[in-house]
Scaffold this motif. Structure first.
Motif, PDB file in Angstrom:
ATOM      1  N   LYS A 391     -35.312  97.734 107.667  1.00  0.00           N
ATOM      2  CA  LYS A 391     -36.240  96.970 108.081  1.00  0.00           C
ATOM      3  C   LYS A 391     -37.714  97.233 107.571  1.00  0.00           C
ATOM      4  CE  LYS A 391     -36.924 100.706 111.533  1.00  0.00           C
ATOM      5  NZ  LYS A 391     -38.430 101.399 111.044  1.00  0.00           N
ATOM      6  N   ASP A 392     -37.688  98.283 106.550  1.00  0.00           N
ATOM      7  CA  ASP A 392     -38.869  98.705 105.891  1.00  0.00           C
ATOM      8  C   ASP A 392     -38.949  97.955 104.543  1.00  0.00           C
ATOM      9  OD1 ASP A 392     -39.813 100.340 108.089  1.00  0.00           O
ATOM     10  OD2 ASP A 392     -38.523 102.057 107.176  1.00  0.00           O
ATOM     11  N   LEU A 393     -37.884  97.225 104.004  1.00  0.00           N
ATOM     12  CA  LEU A 393     -37.981  96.586 102.887  1.00  0.00           C
ATOM     13  C   LEU A 393     -38.436  94.984 102.896  1.00  0.00           C
ATOM     14  CD1 LEU A 393     -34.353  97.703 101.758  1.00  0.00           C
ATOM     15  CD2 LEU A 393     -36.311  98.786 101.311  1.00  0.00           C
ATOM     16  N   ALA A 394     -39.171  94.749 102.056  1.00  0.00           N
ATOM     17  CA  ALA A 394     -39.852  93.524 101.876  1.00  0.00           C
ATOM     18  C   ALA A 394     -38.785  92.336 101.921  1.00  0.00           C
ATOM     19  CB  ALA A 394     -40.630  93.236 100.896  1.00  0.00           C
ATOM     20  N   ARG A 395     -37.597  92.539 100.954  1.00  0.00           N
ATOM     21  CA  ARG A 395     -36.612  91.526 100.678  1.00  0.00           C
ATOM     22  C   ARG A 395     -35.815  91.480 102.194  1.00  0.00           C
ATOM     23  NH1 ARG A 395     -34.019  89.012  96.542  1.00  0.00           N
ATOM     24  NH2 ARG A 395     -32.768  87.385  97.317  1.00  0.00           N
ATOM     25  N   SER A 396     -35.491  92.326 102.764  1.00  0.00           N
ATOM     26  CA  SER A 396     -34.969  92.433 104.050  1.00  0.00           C
ATOM     27  C   SER A 396     -36.023  91.680 105.153  1.00  0.00           C
ATOM     28  CB  SER A 396     -34.669  93.862 104.748  1.00  0.00           C
ATOM     29  OG  SER A 396     -33.931  93.813 105.863  1.00  0.00           O
ATOM     30  N   GLN A 397     -37.212  91.775 105.208  1.00  0.00           N
ATOM     31  CA  GLN A 397     -38.034  91.152 106.181  1.00  0.00           C
ATOM     32  C   GLN A 397     -37.898  89.656 105.756  1.00  0.00           C
ATOM     33  OE1 GLN A 397     -41.641  93.354 105.316  1.00  0.00           O
ATOM     34  NE2 GLN A 397     -40.871  95.086 106.437  1.00  0.00           N
ATOM     35  N   ILE A 398     -37.947  89.236 104.419  1.00  0.00           N
ATOM     36  CA  ILE A 398     -38.052  87.983 104.106  1.00  0.00           C
ATOM     37  C   ILE A 398     -36.622  87.223 104.502  1.00  0.00           C
ATOM     38  CG2 ILE A 398     -38.014  86.319 102.157  1.00  0.00           C
ATOM     39  CD1 ILE A 398     -39.671  88.530 100.453  1.00  0.00           C
ATOM     40  N   LEU A 399     -35.616  88.054 104.367  1.00  0.00           N
ATOM     41  CA  LEU A 399     -34.332  87.288 104.647  1.00  0.00           C
ATOM     42  C   LEU A 399     -34.087  87.281 106.220  1.00  0.00           C
ATOM     43  CD1 LEU A 399     -31.987  89.333 102.244  1.00  0.00           C
ATOM     44  CD2 LEU A 399     -32.405  86.875 102.060  1.00  0.00           C
ATOM     45  N   GLY A 400     -34.765  87.820 106.912  1.00  0.00           N
ATOM     46  CA  GLY A 400     -34.633  88.137 108.602  1.00  0.00           C
ATOM     47  C   GLY A 400     -33.678  88.859 108.827  1.00  0.00           C
ATOM     48  N   SER A 401     -33.129  89.863 108.064  1.00  0.00           N
ATOM     49  CA  SER A 401     -32.015  90.667 108.042  1.00  0.00           C
ATOM     50  C   SER A 401     -32.354  91.986 108.157  1.00  0.00           C
ATOM     51  CB  SER A 401     -30.901  90.167 107.156  1.00  0.00           C
ATOM     52  OG  SER A 401     -29.662  90.918 107.456  1.00  0.00           O
ATOM     53  N   ASP A 402     -33.005  92.480 109.075  1.00  0.00           N
ATOM     54  CA  ASP A 402     -33.633  94.050 108.976  1.00  0.00           C
ATOM     55  C   ASP A 402     -32.697  94.919 109.883  1.00  0.00           C
ATOM     56  OD1 ASP A 402     -34.166  93.206 111.729  1.00  0.00           O
ATOM     57  OD2 ASP A 402     -36.085  93.461 111.756  1.00  0.00           O
ATOM     58  N   VAL A 403     -31.695  94.579 109.894  1.00  0.00           N
ATOM     59  CA  VAL A 403     -30.823  95.619 110.562  1.00  0.00           C
ATOM     60  C   VAL A 403     -29.961  96.238 109.545  1.00  0.00           C
ATOM     61  CG1 VAL A 403     -28.519  96.004 111.928  1.00  0.00           C
ATOM     62  CG2 VAL A 403     -30.373  94.743 112.830  1.00  0.00           C
ATOM     63  N   GLY A 404     -29.869  97.704 109.496  1.00  0.00           N
ATOM     64  CA  GLY A 404     -28.994  98.380 108.567  1.00  0.00           C
ATOM     65  C   GLY A 404     -29.798  99.651 107.958  1.00  0.00           C
ATOM     66  N   SER A 405     -29.255 100.505 106.813  1.00  0.00           N
ATOM     67  CA  SER A 405     -29.799 101.456 106.471  1.00  0.00           C
ATOM     68  C   SER A 405     -28.866 101.813 105.054  1.00  0.00           C
ATOM     69  CB  SER A 405     -29.942 102.760 107.069  1.00  0.00           C
ATOM     70  OG  SER A 405     -28.746 103.035 107.567  1.00  0.00           O
ATOM     71  N   LEU A 406     -29.589 102.616 104.049  1.00  0.00           N
ATOM     72  CA  LEU A 406     -28.889 103.279 103.185  1.00  0.00           C
ATOM     73  C   LEU A 406     -29.007 104.784 103.182  1.00  0.00           C
ATOM     74  CD1 LEU A 406     -27.213 102.834 100.277  1.00  0.00           C
ATOM     75  CD2 LEU A 406     -29.438 102.998  99.294  1.00  0.00           C
ATOM     76  N   LYS A 407     -27.872 105.413 103.003  1.00  0.00           N
ATOM     77  CA  LYS A 407     -27.919 106.936 103.045  1.00  0.00           C
ATOM     78  C   LYS A 407     -27.309 107.278 101.696  1.00  0.00           C
ATOM     79  CE  LYS A 407     -25.298 109.227 106.161  1.00  0.00           C
ATOM     80  NZ  LYS A 407     -24.919 110.069 107.414  1.00  0.00           N
ATOM     81  N   ILE A 408     -28.083 108.575 100.679  1.00  0.00           N
ATOM     82  CA  ILE A 408     -27.469 109.032  99.691  1.00  0.00           C
ATOM     83  C   ILE A 408     -27.501 110.535 100.284  1.00  0.00           C
ATOM     84  CG2 ILE A 408     -27.943 109.499  97.459  1.00  0.00           C
ATOM     85  CD1 ILE A 408     -29.640 107.073  97.184  1.00  0.00           C
TER      86      ILE A 408
END
Length: 476
Positions: A391-408
């Motif tokens: 939800k904090d990524l600009a590309r995700s906001q553009i796509l309207g797909s803000d559900v999710g996360s990446l964990k390292i």
């Protein structure tokens, strides 16, 4: 003229250098590797078209269905289309199947060309062993043919497991193969088995607006995953209106023209229009006449192999679902190539990579590679976590797909990447960026790579930079 005391035996002549049984990913990987090395290869396929279960009933159909349903969900949630363009009131399972059929047709055409241009001889029919170098092929018209080869690779795949006390001939009881013949839109479906297949189909049906009950025989969804990813999937399933039942086992299944009733050992009951039974797979070994070569599969029809994919009969190999874990199309293809490489070189130097990525095509997707937090904690490895929220990524906001996360997950001292876990759209693609760094030897594998690399902006890949900085900021 005296006869030599130790005459040399004439070399045995075979029709082919190798026979590959099955044209799924494992069979294709084997056949292509052998053919490109100049081997004479025969390939046997039981079905009318090549591609195996992966192309016709498993990976390709379910992922194509999932893609269509995801597009429908995006369309419904997009204000531009909702407010300005008329939409069809509802899409049925049969509607989205049409796209799936087109994809399957393209896959068959493409994969057929692989065999043709590499001069593999294709046989269509049911294969069974006569001895460890001879295979009998029974064609659809009943005619028989025998072919021989020095080496034989079994890549016959698997099929849905059928308990004997459930009537799969009932018109409202399905498995993951026959569900593709569903020709009506159920109002309510029960899916028994919450493994990868069950979860993926639960996403598909719920995305189509079907009331969906998912029954899990374990205590949480996809328990092999990192617990945080599993919890996220459970939350989103419930948030979509899906009913989850954990730690349940059926006692009996009643079915009639009106639907099915599942009785559980806990005393609960569920009623629905139809049942999708998706709890386990069986290796396709029962028709191979393995007794003729001294091979015996286990209770689930799977064959035991060594690290080179050889069975207990040296010249007979087995790859793919027929050997069980990890039961992934991606791994099966590599297993086939590794087995073929041993046949070509007689040296078992190639091995499957240690950390095989997992891609689960639920809605949203899940993908992971490496170790989970739970495993690292048990092993007492001092790790730290870096996170990026989509939800904090600009590309995700553009796509309207803000559900999710990446964990390292990375080692606190060496900064070596130990595991990567992703939840959200395109997760199965995103994971490979991290995998590429994680596979590097020694100092090449470090989370600092992502903190010091310039990413295209805006992209989903930028999640790696965000997660890396987040994790490094936690060190002290």
């Amino acid at each position: 003229m005296s006869t030599p005391k130790n005459p040399k035996k004439a070399p045995v002549s075979y029709d082919y250098d190798a026979i590959v049984i099955g044209t799924g990913p494992g069979g294709e990987g084997s056949a292509m590797k052998l053919a490109k090395a100049g081997k004479r290869v025969a390939v046997i396929e039981k079905y009318r078209d090549i591609g195996g279960g992966c192309t016709h009933w498993g990976t390709i159909p379910s992922k194509a269905l999932r893609h269509s349903v995801t597009q429908l969900i995006e369309l419904k949630n997009n204000a531009l289309f909702t407010n300005n363009y008329p939409q069809k009131q509802s899409f049925t399972f049969a509607d989205v199947l049409r796209h799936t059929e087109q994809v399957i047709s393209k896959q068959v055409k493409m994969r057929s060309s692989f065999y043709n241009r590499n001069n593999c001889t294709l046989y269509f029919g049911e294969a069974s062993f006569i001895d460890n170098h001879s295979i009998r092929i029974k064609s659809a018209d009943g005619s028989l043919e025998t072919i021989t080869a020095q080496d034989i690779i079994i890549a016959t795949g698997s099929r849905p497991y059928h308990p004997v006390d459930i009537d799969f001939n009932s018109p409202n009881v399905y498995d993951s193969d026959t569900i593709l013949s569903l020709d009506y839109q159920p109002q309510h479906i029960v899916i028994y088995g919450a493994g990868v297949i069950g979860c993926e189909y639960a996403s598909i049906f719920r995305g189509l607006g079907v009331k969906t009950d998912l029954v899990n025989t374990r205590d949480r969804l996809l328990s092999f995953l990192d617990a945080e990813m599993s919890d996220a999937l459970s939350y989103h399933f419930r948030n979509s209106g899906m009913i989850l039942r954990h730690d349940e086992e059926y006692q009996k299944v009643e079915h009639s023209s009106e639907g099915v009733v599942i009785h559980f050992k806990s005393g609960k009951k569920m009623k629905a229009d139809c049942l999708l039974y998706a709890n386990g797979r069986t290796g396709n070994t029962d028709l191979l006449n393995l007794e003729a070569v001294g091979l015996k599969p286990d209770g689930r029809g799977q064959l035991a192999i060594n690290e080179n994919y050889q069975t207990s009969v040296d010249n007979i190999y087995a790859v793919g679902d027929v050997i069980g874990y990890p039961s992934l199309a991606s791994a099966a293809y590599d297993q086939g190539r590794i087995a073929a490489n041993l046949i070509i070189t007689r040296e078992g130097k190639r091995k499957l990579i240690k950390d095989i990525p997992t891609g689960i095509y639920t809605i949203p997707e899940i993908s992971s590679v490496g170790k989970t937090e739970q495993i690292l904690t048990q092993q007492k490895v001092p790790y730290e976590v870096g996170r990026a929220q989509f939800k904090d990524l600009a590309r995700s906001q553009i796509l309207g797909s803000d559900v999710g996360s990446l964990k390292i997950l990375f080692h606190r001292d060496t900064k070596e990447i130990l595991g990567i876990h992703c939840f959200g759209e395109r997760a199965a693609e995103i994971i490979h960026i991290g995998q590429a760094i994680m596979e590097q030897e020694g100092p090449g594998n470090t989370i600092e790579y992502f903190a010091n690399t310039t990413f295209n902006y805006p992209t989903m890949a930028e999640a790696y930079r965000v997660a890396a900085l987040n994790g490094l900021n936690r060190l002290f």
